[in-house]
Design an enzyme around this catalytic site. Structure first.
Site, short mmCIF file in Angstrom:
data_model
loop_
_atom_site.label_atom_id
_atom_site.label_comp_id
_atom_site.label_asym_id
_atom_site.label_seq_id
_atom_site.Cartn_x
_atom_site.Cartn_y
_atom_site.Cartn_z
CD GLN A 114 6.01 41.23 -0.63
OE1 GLN A 114 5.73 40.97 0.55
NE2 GLN A 114 5.81 40.38 -1.61
CB SER A 117 -0.63 43.99 -1.76
OG SER A 117 -0.40 42.60 -1.70
CB SER A 149 5.04 43.94 6.90
OG SER A 149 3.80 43.28 6.88
CD GLU A 232 5.18 37.03 0.84
OE1 GLU A 232 4.79 37.94 1.58
OE2 GLU A 232 4.82 36.91 -0.35
CD GLU A 366 -9.52 32.10 1.07
OE1 GLU A 366 -10.19 31.91 2.09
OE2 GLU A 366 -8.49 32.81 1.06
#
Length: 396
Positions: A114, A117, A149, A232, A366
């Site tokens: 993926q 990020s 990952s 996910e 969060e």
């Protein structure tokens, strides 16, 4: 009608097992035959691993094939491919894309990672800076991704890149399927607190991605990415088929039963509380999975992911305390590149350290609390001053 469907599925399963014995067949050959028989995802279209049936019939297929010792879909290693890429391709892919990408994903020939990020765009994923510029039938991609990952093993990646910097950040994104073997891709390991390097930083330099590998419309990548992220969170927080005392709570319960010298009355109530919470979480996850059987996962999956992360950290902390000094021991601190992501394996010390990442990976707790507040509970959203500002004009 349901009886006829069930009988037809049972017949298809019997035929598959007769023609491809799991005990003697190559796993990829078996999974390819299963895909071709429409038994991969029965709710997918014919020719794409399915039979256009209600998703609820999938469990019937899974139970029979598991009892026969069939190999796991994706080869047991393709977590991102199976849990995130496949449902996104099914939802947004063209017929040609589904035929091209789903079968090798399902057999495990194509492992996925993926590319979402970035160093400056983690929780604020829509702020990402990786650029994709159109060049004829291709897009030229430049940028850096992080926390990727299993990139070192992947043949394919799901990639979000910025294709228009002149519009607000959520509007200028496009979603691609990227071949990780193409020139211009560099993978560097990132060592974790466990000593392993499951994930990586990935540098993309003039990587050519065919427009044929674009999922969804140009500029529509945020909607496509949201589908991936919702899947996910369900995949991380609610893994299917987990039995009672499965996962980390099973390790603790086993030690409590088999090593009486570890027990003490002061910890008994804590163990019972964690055991009950683990079972309630498991059953709630199963209920959520059943509710989701009629369609795509929604923001409710954020709740399961938060619950999973909190519980895993609490159980691993309890386990460390239970084993006292022995819980601090760690058999191998040398850097390793594991073949799979292991959330519960090895020693108590490993599980404790690995669980620290559960509240970060797959969306921080969060940010997921914001998702629940705004999209599940309907509370007023946080004030955002950048919603109408062109990405190129934002401070970074």
């Amino acid at each position: 009608m349901s009886t006829d469907i069930a009988e037809d599925l049972d017949s298809r399963v019997r035929t598959l097992l007769e023609q491809h014995d799991p005990a003697t067949s190559d796993p990829r050959e078996f999974l390819g035959a299963r895909f071709d028989a429409g038994l991969a995802w029965v709710h997918f279209p014919p020719g794409c691993g399915g039979l256009d049936l209600p998703r609820t019939f999938q469990r019937r297929v899974e139970s029979q094939l598991a009892a026969a010792g069939a190999p796991p879909p994706g080869g047991g290693r393709n977590i991102i491919g199976m849990g995130m890429a496949a449902p996104t391709i099914a939802a947004f892919g063209t017929d040609e894309q589904k035929r091209t990408f789903l079968r090798p994903l399902y057999t495990g020939e194509h492992l996925y990672c993926q590319l979402f990020s970035e160093p400056g765009a983690g929780s604020d994923l829509a702020g990402l800076a990786t650029r994709a510029v159109r060049d004829g039938d291709d897009w030229i991609v430049n940028g850096q991704k992080v926390w990727t990952s299993m990139a070192q093993h992947a043949q394919m990646a799901i990639l979000v890149a910025r294709t228009d910097p002149t519009v607000p950040k959520h509007q200028g994104l496009t979603y691609f399927l990227c071949d990780m073997t193409d020139p211009g891709i560099e993978i560097r390991p990132l060592r974790q607190i466990t000593g392993e390097a499951e994930f990586n930083e990935v540098f993309l330099t003039d990587v050519r991605v065919p427009d044929a590998n674009r999922l969804g419309p140009v500029g529509g990548g945020w909607k496509v990415a949201t589908t991936t992220l919702n899947n996910e969170r369900v995949a991380i927080g609610n893994r299917p088929g987990v039995p009672r005392e499965g996962g980390m709570i099973g390790k603790v319960a086993e030690a409590w039963r088999n090593e009486p010298q570890l027990r003490n009355s002061a910890m008994h109530d804590d163990l019972m509380r964690l055991w009950v919470e683990a079972e309630v979480t498991r059953l709630t996850g199963e209920r959520l999975r059943q509710r989701l059987a009629a369609g795509q996962p929604g923001p409710e999956g954020a709740g399961m992911k938060i619950a999973f992360a909190r519980l895993a950290q609490a159980i691993s902390g309890f386990e460390l305390e239970l084993h006292k000094e022995a819980g601090l021991r760690y058999d191998d601190w040398t850097m390793r590149r594991p073949e799979t992501v292991d959330l519960t394996g090895r020693e108590p010390g490993y599980r404790y350290l690995r669980a620290r990442g559960n509240s970060i990976e797959g969306g921080t707790s969060e940010i997921l609390r914001n998702t629940i507040a705004e999209r599940v509970l309907g509370l007023p959203p946080e004030h955002r001053v950048d919603k109408e500002v062109a990405w190129k004009d934002l401070d970074r």
